[in-house]
Design an enzyme around this catalytic site. Structure first.
Site, short mmCIF file in Angstrom:
data_model
loop_
_atom_site.label_atom_id
_atom_site.label_comp_id
_atom_site.label_asym_id
_atom_site.label_seq_id
_atom_site.Cartn_x
_atom_site.Cartn_y
_atom_site.Cartn_z
N GLU A 47 -26.65 -9.20 94.27
CA GLU A 47 -26.87 -10.39 93.45
C GLU A 47 -25.87 -11.49 93.83
O GLU A 47 -24.67 -11.28 93.81
CB GLU A 47 -26.68 -10.04 91.96
CG GLU A 47 -27.61 -8.94 91.43
CD GLU A 47 -29.06 -9.39 91.30
OE1 GLU A 47 -29.35 -10.59 91.44
OE2 GLU A 47 -29.92 -8.52 91.03
N CYS B 293 -26.49 -7.13 82.47
CA CYS B 293 -26.00 -7.21 83.85
C CYS B 293 -25.65 -8.65 84.22
O CYS B 293 -24.54 -8.96 84.64
CB CYS B 293 -27.05 -6.69 84.82
SG CYS B 293 -27.28 -4.90 84.72
N HIS C 192 -27.09 -4.16 92.02
CA HIS C 192 -28.05 -3.40 91.22
C HIS C 192 -28.45 -2.15 92.00
O HIS C 192 -28.79 -2.23 93.17
CB HIS C 192 -29.30 -4.23 90.95
CG HIS C 192 -29.28 -4.90 89.61
ND1 HIS C 192 -29.41 -6.26 89.44
CD2 HIS C 192 -29.14 -4.38 88.36
CE1 HIS C 192 -29.36 -6.54 88.13
NE2 HIS C 192 -29.20 -5.42 87.47
#
Length: 196
Positions: free
Chosen positions: A82, A144, A163
């Site tokens: 991410e 998250c 993730h």
């Protein structure tokens, strides 16, 4: 201070065992080489508590880098890097039934914050046998993403989020720990902190 810090998350919904925490524990067992002292912590799937813990990490330990690992229930055999965290749109309720005030992480904070780690460069330079790694610019507006934004906000971008998929026969905790080790070593190298 060359201490990297890692967090995984606790159980939520049907996931009584959260693969993110299992992967982080496994990484801790493997280590990152003898010069690197790594610390780990499990975060609850609760906005306010996760935020308090993240603030505490940055105010007390001031690590070189904090890497948060979360479970992507939609991903079956993917590891997702991410790039950024988003401030707004947190409507979904957490494990205690709450969502943040104003549905945002930091009132008046920037819309999104990018990690100082260039995930695209990282992605080009690593491969993990047996699983695909992809890039993402949307961590999903739940705990998250919330944790990631908070961490980026307090660290001026010195945070990363990965993730991982749920555990399965092919994706074991051991497998994920090893994959994380590969990815994190490349991140630390990118931080220019890899000392021979």
């Amino acid at each position: 201070n060359h201490l990297p810090f890692f967090s995984g998350f606790g159980p939520f919904r049907q996931y009584l065992v959260n693969s993110s925490w299992e992967a982080v524990k496994e990484l801790s067992k493997r280590g990152l080489g003898e010069n690197i002292d790594l610390r780990i912590m499990q975060l609850p799937v609760v906005y306010q508590k996760a935020k308090e813990q993240v603030c505490k990490i940055w105010t007390t330990l001031q690590p070189l880098l904090t890497v948060h690992v979360g479970l992507a229930s939609s991903a079956t055999a993917l590891i997702i890097l991410e790039q950024c965290g988003k401030n707004k749109g947190y409507q979904e309720r957490d494990a205690c039934g709450f969502h943040p005030e104003g549905a945002c992480c930091v009132l008046g904070g920037p819309e999104k914050i990018e990690s100082t780690i260039n995930m695209k460069t990282l992605w080009k330079n690593i491969s993990v046998e047996g699983i695909d790694i992809i890039l993402s610019r949307d961590a999903g507006r739940y705990i998250c993403d919330y944790t990631y934004y908070t961490s980026l906000y307090y660290s001026n971008g010195r945070a990363a989020f990965i993730h991982v998929p749920p555990l399965s026969q092919s994706v074991t905790a051991e497998f994920l720990g090893k994959a994380l080790q590969t990815i994190i070593l490349a991140m630390l190298e990118q931080c220019g902190e890899q000392r021979e």
